[in-house]
Structure formats: structure tokens, C-alpha cells
Design a protein around this motif. Structure first.
Motif, PDB file in Angstrom:
ATOM      1  N   ILE A 223      46.820  74.601  22.422  1.00  0.00           N
ATOM      2  CA  ILE A 223      47.600  75.029  21.258  1.00  0.00           C
ATOM      3  C   ILE A 223      48.832  74.153  21.100  1.00  0.00           C
ATOM      4  N   ASP A 224      49.465  73.814  22.219  1.00  0.00           N
ATOM      5  CA  ASP A 224      50.583  72.876  22.162  1.00  0.00           C
ATOM      6  C   ASP A 224      50.134  71.549  21.582  1.00  0.00           C
ATOM      7  N   ALA A 225      48.947  71.117  22.023  1.00  0.00           N
ATOM      8  CA  ALA A 225      48.429  69.835  21.552  1.00  0.00           C
ATOM      9  C   ALA A 225      48.171  69.893  20.057  1.00  0.00           C
TER      10      ALA A 225
ATOM     11  N   SER B 270      49.965  55.054  25.862  1.00  0.00           N
ATOM     12  CA  SER B 270      48.893  55.139  24.885  1.00  0.00           C
ATOM     13  C   SER B 270      49.013  56.431  24.083  1.00  0.00           C
ATOM     14  N   MET B 271      49.451  57.500  24.762  1.00  0.00           N
ATOM     15  CA  MET B 271      49.639  58.763  24.064  1.00  0.00           C
ATOM     16  C   MET B 271      50.784  58.654  23.064  1.00  0.00           C
ATOM     17  N   LEU B 272      51.849  57.980  23.472  1.00  0.00           N
ATOM     18  CA  LEU B 272      52.968  57.771  22.561  1.00  0.00           C
ATOM     19  C   LEU B 272      52.508  57.002  21.334  1.00  0.00           C
TER      20      LEU B 272
ATOM     21  N   SER C 167      44.133  58.723  30.421  1.00  0.00           N
ATOM     22  CA  SER C 167      44.145  58.740  28.957  1.00  0.00           C
ATOM     23  C   SER C 167      43.028  57.893  28.390  1.00  0.00           C
ATOM     24  N   ALA C 168      42.690  56.791  29.056  1.00  0.00           N
ATOM     25  CA  ALA C 168      41.598  55.964  28.559  1.00  0.00           C
ATOM     26  C   ALA C 168      40.306  56.758  28.511  1.00  0.00           C
ATOM     27  N   ALA C 169      40.034  57.495  29.573  1.00  0.00           N
ATOM     28  CA  ALA C 169      38.819  58.305  29.612  1.00  0.00           C
ATOM     29  C   ALA C 169      38.829  59.323  28.482  1.00  0.00           C
ATOM     30  N   ALA C 170      39.976  59.951  28.271  1.00  0.00           N
ATOM     31  CA  ALA C 170      40.067  60.976  27.230  1.00  0.00           C
ATOM     32  C   ALA C 170      39.777  60.381  25.867  1.00  0.00           C
ATOM     33  N   PHE C 171      40.400  59.227  25.566  1.00  0.00           N
ATOM     34  CA  PHE C 171      40.156  58.607  24.269  1.00  0.00           C
ATOM     35  C   PHE C 171      38.700  58.245  24.107  1.00  0.00           C
TER      36      PHE C 171
ATOM     37  N   GLY D  50      42.152  65.423  16.590  1.00  0.00           N
ATOM     38  CA  GLY D  50      43.213  64.542  17.032  1.00  0.00           C
ATOM     39  C   GLY D  50      43.971  65.089  18.220  1.00  0.00           C
ATOM     40  N   ALA D  51      43.933  66.406  18.369  1.00  0.00           N
ATOM     41  CA  ALA D  51      44.652  67.029  19.475  1.00  0.00           C
ATOM     42  C   ALA D  51      43.897  66.881  20.791  1.00  0.00           C
ATOM     43  N   LEU D  52      42.591  66.605  20.686  1.00  0.00           N
ATOM     44  CA  LEU D  52      41.773  66.560  21.907  1.00  0.00           C
ATOM     45  C   LEU D  52      42.276  65.586  22.974  1.00  0.00           C
ATOM     46  N   PRO D  53      42.594  64.339  22.595  1.00  0.00           N
ATOM     47  CA  PRO D  53      42.994  63.405  23.652  1.00  0.00           C
ATOM     48  C   PRO D  53      44.182  63.903  24.470  1.00  0.00           C
ATOM     49  N   PHE D  54      45.137  64.567  23.791  1.00  0.00           N
ATOM     50  CA  PHE D  54      46.301  65.065  24.513  1.00  0.00           C
ATOM     51  C   PHE D  54      45.885  66.015  25.631  1.00  0.00           C
ATOM     52  N   THR D  55      44.969  66.918  25.290  1.00  0.00           N
ATOM     53  CA  THR D  55      44.558  67.921  26.266  1.00  0.00           C
ATOM     54  C   THR D  55      43.680  67.314  27.351  1.00  0.00           C
ATOM     55  N   LEU D  56      42.696  66.519  26.907  1.00  0.00           N
ATOM     56  CA  LEU D  56      41.728  65.980  27.856  1.00  0.00           C
ATOM     57  C   LEU D  56      42.403  65.098  28.905  1.00  0.00           C
ATOM     58  N   SER D  57      43.417  64.363  28.473  1.00  0.00           N
ATOM     59  CA  SER D  57      44.064  63.468  29.420  1.00  0.00           C
ATOM     60  C   SER D  57      45.087  64.214  30.270  1.00  0.00           C
ATOM     61  N   GLY D  58      45.355  65.461  29.902  1.00  0.00           N
ATOM     62  CA  GLY D  58      46.294  66.231  30.694  1.00  0.00           C
ATOM     63  C   GLY D  58      47.747  65.959  30.346  1.00  0.00           C
TER      64      GLY D  58
END
Lengths: 197, 471
Positions: free
Chosen positions: B86-88, B113-115, B24-28, B72-80
Motif C-alpha cells: 500500500i505504501d508502494a 535505480s529505484m530513485l 532491484s534488478a531482479a524486481a524490475f 508501477g508499484a510492484l518493483p518497489f515492493t518486490l525489491s524490498g
């Protein structure tokens, strides 16, 4: 019709059933040839929406009336246009004739009151603890003068399960729907009687 | 704007690093970089975009919200965490619009971090409305109903006139918002809630969002904590200009505000009815009162927290809750729904119409808190409700393709367009929106945005007339 295709053996039978029920519901006659309670979700939702739309003004059908729906859509479009061009003066037309602003306003108020009465009746009959679909469509069937709803009050069921109180509420809804709300409301409004003295 | 969002993600990044959640850190980090680049580009390009009229205001707001949600949805997807984009999007829109509807089956499985980011979107979204609607909207906002209602009601902060004043006005609202948030978090921590939980729940409450960080929402917190949450939910549902009136010492005007009185009365009455109705489900009257008050507060302010599965409650209570979803909070608060003041105006204008039928020549005005409501505002409210019904019917039709039962569909639309979160049936407090198809998720996401931005900005964005003149 396409949504129903799998339930019936032939395409033409599906068409026949679909056309019959659409006509039956939109004109508020409520004859049925089959229990549409068993149809898929999409068809059921379409049927509920048709209940609200109802027939043409000045016909024998119930519901909100097609002309009101048209005015609704046009006034929404007008409002948007007014936001883009705040100073514009636009009038609404139906069949090329201008609809007076009073009528448009009347329609909007009508829909507002209609929703209020709908919500109120829904709360009142929910005391009986039947499921939400049944209650919702029971009110819409009564208020739009359709007759069968979905769930327990579907074509194969009837309103017998409701308590006396709910039956009175639904009875009042039917009268309100048939007389287009205002006469009944005026009857109950205290101001009417004050002046009659 | 994007640069700002990037900046807002930094705390989330810090948490991710601190807890050693590498993915998640990388995604953010990636998304922050992306935002900063685009944002910087935007600042350079922005020079020739100076004239902001009503139309541009609306369009800016609508576009900004869509963009914010997509990014804003990107981090959810990128971090897996949420593999499907679409869910994100659904999750993120639901965050920014403070809806709190989730497609996640197991919330606790998400990295912290996602929470945190999820809850923080609520807080941003709640504040965003105040900032966007009050600060960015130009003075002559056409028939922007919510804006006009707010202006008609608030004699204290005179909204508008010129930029500096508008900005200071927005700043006052910010201040109140931050202060309330801070007090609440502090109280929760005092009552022994873990700091991380307290912060997330506070964000969710402040924005009247409703993302919890536990799968059972608020059920596992202690009574004292639940009571705090209840009280603050209701506080955040009051018009913020009331707090301003209190602050400047104009207590009389604040207490006499008709909308707030109606709002509190609705809460009290619904709580009482539901309390009697659900008595049998709980061991004691106190328990029943606590749970019904929590649920009423949570639904009317459109937060959507749950202490119990109200899907199992009797039908009367459920119907009242659904009705409350539509009523919603006060205008000028962070809550959603139709807004109490609109309902009051609707009732009053209906009464006026009846009177007009008896006395056709009479001239009567609709009054709110003893002030005459402009006839344009009354029309605006009527139109709003009409458009609202149309959109409602349309969305219902679109999502019914998925073949769920009517209750689920009806309340799913109600929960999203009013920014509540949980509905009844399959989308009830114990369920989630995961079972809907992608089309339906997109439709519901659009509904959330439409509900949040009070319909018209979104409609304007898609109206061909808007773009024709812009050429």
C-alpha cells in the motif's frame, strides 16, 4: 458520538453532547456545553463541515443551506449522466418538483463566489500570523454565521486576538454570509452606482 | 499499454545492473516480464474493442491510470525498498500523478535505480496527461472541461477532426516536452550538477512532480542550479500550445494569451508579498527573493520541490502558498490544481452574474483572450468546482479519522488533490505522509488520481450508469 465515547463516562452522555453540538452548529446557534476543541480530529472535521452546510433555506440559520447542498449533489450527478448520455435531457427535481435551470446555475455561481471570498478573507486575516486552523475556522465561523471556530477561536477562546483590520474583514464576512453574498457585492460593484445617476 | 510500461522500466533495469544492485534488478526484470506477457495478451484480445465514444474514452483513461499505478508499484515492493504494497502504491500514484508526496522517511536510503524509477514516473505522468487527454480522447468529449478549455484556447493546433491529425498534434506536444526536458538537463549539467541528480531533478521538474533524490529536496544545490529549476518549473507550468504558437511564429497570439499573463502576474505578486513577509528569515534580500520565487514557482506549478522548510514561515506566506496550491498551473501544461483558466472563467462568470442582477435583460458573454467562451464551458467550470468541493470535503472527513490536527489534514488533501506534494504541519516539506493509516493513504492516492485526471474520468468509472449501458 462513537468518536467521542472515550471522553465521556457514559454512552448516553456522549450522545447528549454530540446531539447538542451537531444541532447547535448546523443551525448556526453556536451554544456550547463543552469545549469541542478538545474532541478528536474526526469529530472536529465533522463539525467544520456542518458549519458550511448550515440550516434549511428560509429558516433563521446560516451557512450554505441544506437545499443548496442538495442541488449541488444532484447537479453533479446530472453532469456525470450527461457525459454518459451526451444527448439526454434531464431535469433536476427536489421533493418531486422540477428545479429550474436558472436556480441550479445560481447555486453553482454562488458556491464559486463563496469560495473566492473565503480564500480572499483567509489571506487577509493571515497577516495576523495566527495558526492555519484558527484562521480557517475563524473565516468559516464568520462567513457561515456560526461564531466559535477551532483553535484560538474555539468555544473556550474568542476573537479578541485579531487585529482591528482582521476584525473588520471578519465583520464584513458575517454581513456577506448573512445577506447571501450578492447584496453586499452589488453594493460595492461600480456598475450599481453608475446606473443610479 | 503494460508492454509500454515494461519497456519504460528497462532503463531502470540497466541502471540497477550497472550499479550492481541485485535485488532491484531482479524486481524490475520480473515486472517487465509480467508486463510484456499481459501486454501481448491484451493486444490479441483487443480486436473487438473498436468503438471509442466519450464514455469509453474516459473509462479507458481512468482504468489505464489505475492499472499503471498498481503495476508501477510492484518493483518497489518486490525489491524490498518499500516493503508494504500500500505504501508502494501511494508512492507510485504520487509519481505518476506528478504529486511528489512521499511516505519515505529517508529517501537517500533507496537504491539509485529505484530513485530513477520514482523520478521517471513523474516524467511519464507529466507527458501522459498530454497524450491521454489530447490523443486518446475522442473529438466529442461531452463536457470534458479541461479539454474544451484547451481547445477553445489553442487556435494553432486544431485539436480533433480525425485520428491522423490528432496524433500529429500529440506528437508536437511530445516534441516540445522532450526538447524542454533536454535543455533543462543540459543546463543543470553545465552548472556542475552530477548527471544522475540532474536527470532525476529534470524529470521531476518536467512533470511538475517534485520527487527529489535528497532528503532535503533542493536545499543543498547551488543558487545557480536552484534558479534554473525555478525558471523551468514556471516554464513547464505554461500551456504547451503557447510554445507551439511561438514555434510557428505567431508571437502576437502567444504574448496576448490571457491565461499566461494572469499566471505570470500571480507568480510575480505572490513572490513579492512572500519576499517581504519572509525577509527576516534570510540573510539578504537576494536570498529572500530567490527562496520565495522558488517556493512560489514550485507550489503554483504543483511541483513541490523545497529549498527551505516553509512550514516555519509566517502565516501570511503559508496561506498564500496554500491558495496557490488550489490555483495551480495553466490548462494544457503538466501542472495540477484547478488551473488558472478555470479561475479566470470563475471570476468572469461571477462578474457576469452580478451584471445580470443589475440589468436582468442583458446578454453578455464571458471572454477569454478576446474570444467568447462557450456557455457550456462556463457551466462545466462551475460544475467542476462544485464537484471538487464535494470530493474535497469527503476526503477530509475520511482522513480525519486518523486524528491528526486540522492543518495537516486540510493541507494533506490539498496537496494530493492538486498534485502538489508537501502540505503544512506534519506533512510539510520536512515531514512526509508515512504517519497516515492505510485507509488514509488509499484515500489520498485516489485523490491524486482524481486531481490528475480532472475528476470526471474517475467519477464516471465508479458511476453505475456507465456500466449499465455497456452491457
Amino acid at each position: 458520538m462513537f468518536d467521542l465515547r472515550h471522553i465521556y463516562p457514559h454512552c448516553d452522555e456522549a450522545l447528549q453532547k454530540a446531539a447538542f453540538h451537531v444541532a447547535s452548529i448546523i443551525s448556526c446557534s453556536s451554544f456550547t456545553t463543552t469545549d469541542y476543541n478538545l474532541w478528536p480530529g474526526l469529530s472536529k472535521t465533522v463539525i467544520i463541515l456542518l458549519m458550511f452546510i448550515g440550516a434549511c433555506a428560509g429558516s433563521t440559520g446560516g451557512g450554505l443551506k441544506v437545499s443548496r447542498i442538495i442541488i449541488m449533489f444532484k447537479s453533479a450527478r446530472l453532469a456525470i449522466r450527461k457525459m454518459i448520455h451526451p444527448k439526454s435531457v434531464k431535469q433536476m427535481r427536489i421533493s418531486g418538483k422540477i428545479v429550474s435551470a436558472d436556480i441550479v446555475r445560481g447555486v453553482r455561481v454562488y458556491i464559486g463566489i463563496y469560495s473566492l471570498i473565503f480564500a480572499l478573507s483567509l489571506i487577509l486575516i493571515s497577516v495576523d500570523n495566527l495558526d492555519f486552523t484558527t484562521n480557517f475556522t475563524a473565516v468559516s465561523a464568520a462567513l457561515n454565521n456560526v461564531a466559535p471556530g477551532l483553535g484560538d477561536v474555539g468555544p473556550a477562546g474568542n476573537f479578541g486576538k485579531y487585529s482591528m483590520f482582521s476584525k473588520l474583514v471578519l465583520g464584513a464576512d458575517m454581513l456577506i454570509g448573512r445577506l447571501e453574498i450578492f447584496p453586499v457585492l452589488l453594493l460595492i460593484s461600480p456598475a450599481t452606482w453608475r446606473k443610479a445617476r | 499499454m503494460l508492454a509500454l510500461e515494461g519497456a519504460f522500466m528497462i532503463p531502470a533495469l540497466v541502471i540497477a545492473l550497472a550499479l550492481g544492485e541485485k535485488a532491484s534488478a531482479a524486481a524490475f526484470a520480473e515486472v517487465i516480464g509480467f508486463c510484456l506477457v499481459i501486454g501481448a495478451g491484451g493486444i490479441i484480445l483487443k480486436a473487438d474493442f473498436n468503438k471509442v465514444y466519450a464514455k469509453e474514452g474516459y473509462v479507458t483513461v481512468a482504468l489505464a491510470w489505475i492499472l499503471l499505478s498498481l503495476v508501477g508499484a510492484l518493483p518497489f515492493t518486490l525489491s524490498g525498498s518499500i516493503p508494504n504494497y500500500i505504501d508502494a502504491i501511494f508512492e507510485c500514484v504520487s509519481g505518476f500523478t506528478t504529486t511528489g508526496a512521499s511516505i519515505l522517511k529517508d529517501v537517500e536510503a533507496l537504491p539509485r535505480s529505484m530513485l530513477y524509477w520514482r523520478s521517471f514516473t513523474h516524467w511519464l505522468g507529466g507527458m501522459g496527461v498530454l497524450v491521454f487527454i489530447l490523443a486518446i480522447m475522442p473529438r466529442n468529449a461531452g463536457s470534458g472541461t479541461g479539454f474544451h478549455i484547451l481547445r477553445a484556447e489553442s487556435p494553432g493546433p486544431s485539436v480533433g477532426k480525425f485520428v491522423p491529425k490528432m496524433r500529429s498534434n500529440a506528437r508536437i506536444l511530445y516534441g516540445i516536452y522532450v526538447a524542454l526536458t533536454f535543455i533543462m538537463a543540459l543546463l543543470l549539467i553545465i552548472f556542475r550538477m552530477p548527471v544522475f541528480d540532474a536527470v532525476c531533478i529534470t524529470f521531476g521538474t518536467a512533470g511538475t512532480g517534485g520527487f527529489g533524490i535528497l532528503a532535503d529536496s533542493c536545499a543543498s544545490y547551488t543558487s545557480a542550479q536552484q534558479i534554473i529549476i525555478t525558471v523551468f518549473m514556471i516554464l513547464f507550468g505554461i500551456n504547451f500550445s503557447i510554445y507551439f504558437l511561438l514555434l510557428i511564429g505567431n508571437i502576437k497570439a502567444a504574448v496576448l494569451d490571457e491565461e499566461t499573463i494572469a499566471y505570470l502576474a500571480i507568480i510575480a505578486v505572490s513572490t513579492l508579498i512572500i519576499m517581504f513577509n519572509v525577509r527576516d528569515f534570510f540573510p539578504s534580500w537576494g536570498e529572500a527573493l530567490k527562496n520565495s520565487a522558488f517556493q512560489v514557482g514550485s507550489i503554483i506549478t504543483t511541483s513541490g520541490f523545497a529549498t527551505t522548510d516553509f512550514n516555519k514561515w509566517p502565516e501570511l506566506s503559508k496561506t498564500i502558498l496554500v491558495t496557490l496550491m488550489f490555483i495551480g498551473a495553466s490548462a494544457g501544461s503538466t501542472g495540477g490544481g484547478l488551473k488558472v483558466s478555470r479561475i479566470i472563467i470563475l471570476l468572469k462568470s461571477s462578474r457576469r452574474t452580478l451584471k445580470k442582477m443589475i440589468h436582468p435583460q442583458s446578454v453578455k458573454h464571458v471572454r477569454l483572450s478576446r474570444k467568447t467562451v462557450d456557455i457550456g464551458v462556463v457551466h462545466g467550470v462551475n460544475i467542476y468546482i462544485v464537484v471538487y468541493c464535494i470530493i474535497y470535503a469527503l476526503s477530509l472527513l475520511l482522513i480525519s479519522i486518523d486524528d491528526f490536527d486540522f492543518t495537516t489534514n486540510f493541507t494533506a488533501v490539498a496537496a494530493t488533490i492538486n498534485n502538489v506534494g508537501p502540505g503544512l504541519g506534519a506533512v510539510g516539506p520536512a515531514g512526509n505522509f508515512a504517519s497516515y493509516s492505510f485507509l488514509s493513504k488509499l484515500v489520498l492516492s485516489a485523490d491524486m488520481l482524481i486531481g490528475r485526471l480532472e475528476i470526471f474520468p474517475m467519477l464516471l468509472l465508479f458511476s453505475p450508469g456507465t456500466w449499465k449501458r455497456a452491457v
